[in-house]
Design a protein around this motif. Structure first.
Motif, short mmCIF file in Angstrom:
data_model
loop_
_atom_site.label_atom_id
_atom_site.label_comp_id
_atom_site.label_asym_id
_atom_site.label_seq_id
_atom_site.Cartn_x
_atom_site.Cartn_y
_atom_site.Cartn_z
N VAL A 25 8.66 22.77 10.68
CA VAL A 25 7.52 23.23 10.10
C VAL A 25 6.95 21.72 10.21
N PRO A 26 5.68 22.47 10.36
CA PRO A 26 4.56 20.83 9.93
C PRO A 26 4.09 21.22 8.40
N VAL A 27 3.89 19.96 7.86
CA VAL A 27 4.38 19.85 6.70
C VAL A 27 2.88 18.87 6.29
N SER A 28 1.89 19.28 5.54
CA SER A 28 0.67 18.26 5.31
C SER A 28 0.50 18.65 3.79
N SER A 29 0.46 17.24 3.31
CA SER A 29 -0.37 17.58 2.18
C SER A 29 -1.78 17.57 1.77
N ALA A 30 -2.19 16.99 3.35
CA ALA A 30 -3.79 17.26 2.68
C ALA A 30 -4.00 18.76 2.00
N ALA A 31 -3.86 20.20 2.09
CA ALA A 31 -4.89 21.26 1.12
C ALA A 31 -3.88 20.86 -0.31
N PRO B 169 1.49 10.71 3.97
CA PRO B 169 1.39 10.70 5.73
C PRO B 169 3.14 10.61 6.00
N ALA B 170 3.60 9.18 5.00
CA ALA B 170 4.98 8.99 5.50
C ALA B 170 5.97 10.77 5.31
N ASP C 212 1.03 -1.65 0.27
CA ASP C 212 -0.13 -0.32 -0.30
C ASP C 212 0.78 1.50 -0.31
N ALA C 213 1.76 1.45 -0.88
CA ALA C 213 2.71 2.62 -0.76
C ALA C 213 2.65 3.79 -1.04
N GLU C 214 1.10 3.91 -2.24
CA GLU C 214 0.57 5.28 -2.91
C GLU C 214 -0.43 5.37 -1.51
N ARG C 215 -1.00 4.71 -0.66
CA ARG C 215 -1.56 4.71 0.25
C ARG C 215 -0.55 5.86 2.12
N LEU C 216 0.60 5.03 2.05
CA LEU C 216 1.37 5.55 2.55
C LEU C 216 2.15 6.69 2.69
N LEU D 72 9.11 14.92 6.53
CA LEU D 72 9.52 16.47 6.12
C LEU D 72 9.62 17.32 7.25
N THR D 73 8.02 16.83 8.39
CA THR D 73 8.24 18.32 9.41
C THR D 73 9.13 17.85 10.30
#
Length: 200
Positions: free
Chosen positions: A182-188, A170-171, A163-167, A176-177
């Motif tokens: 600094v906080p990093v998020s791919s959600a946006a 978040p990984a 399930d590499a694509e799903r992980l 990177l955080t």
């Protein structure tokens, strides 16, 4: 040695690789996949080892070009550029694994005929990441080259995960955080792994 139909030879070599693997493929197989005589294939490559080396060079060069594009996306924040480079590395492995278990042979840094090509690709990815970390700045005590190696190690760890694509997102966010401090998020900004299809 002429190069006019070399892309067709390499496409045929890839087709044979996905069916038989490097060791079991013959020059007759490559010629048959192209629909030409074996002597016609010899106009473009010296033998099957040369064909697979050139194929490995092409695949890795195309992936490194995509990684350079991701690194050069000046309108994107540093974390997204790093993510893009890592996505290219993982995407190459996942694409080859998806096409055939034999295709992974082209990624073996210990392979006799093209291990140096794989090693050079990883070195290129490390170089791009080191530059990006030097530009973005890293958390106290983390050297940019060390941060790059840590990121590559993460991707290598994900390469065999089903399930590499799903992980991946978040990984990378978590890593990177920590590395950038600094906080990093791919959600946006959702990111999809590039899984290009082989040229036909």
């Amino acid at each position: 040695m002429p190069s006019g139909r070399l892309p067709e030879v390499l496409d045929a070599a890839y087709e044979c690789l996905t069916r038989y693997g490097v060791r079991r493929t013959t020059m007759d197989d490559i010629a048959s996949a192209m629909g030409v005589s074996r002597s016609a294939v010899y106009q473009y490559v010296r033998g099957k080892d040369d064909a697979f080396r050139k194929l490995a060079e092409r695949l890795h060069a195309e992936a490194l070009a995509r990684a350079r594009q991701a690194a050069a996306a000046e309108d994107a924040p540093g974390a997204e550029r790093i993510r893009g480079v890592l996505a290219v590395k993982l995407g190459l492995v996942r694409r080859l694994s998806r096409d055939s278990p034999h295709a992974a042979e082209l990624l073996d840094e210990k392979a006799r005929g093209f291990g140096d090509v794989c090693h050079g690709f990883t070195g290129g990815i490390n170089g791009l990441l080191t530059e990006l970390f030097a530009e973005a700045g890293t958390a106290a005590g983390t050297d940019p080259a060390e941060a790059a190696r840590i990121c590559v190690a993460l991707v290598i760890g994900l390469e065999s995960a089903p399930d590499a694509e799903r992980l991946f997102d978040p990984a990378v966010d978590a890593l990177l955080t920590g590395l950038l401090g600094v906080p990093v998020s791919s959600a946006a900004r959702p990111h999809h792994l590039p899984l290009p299809s082989p040229r036909k």
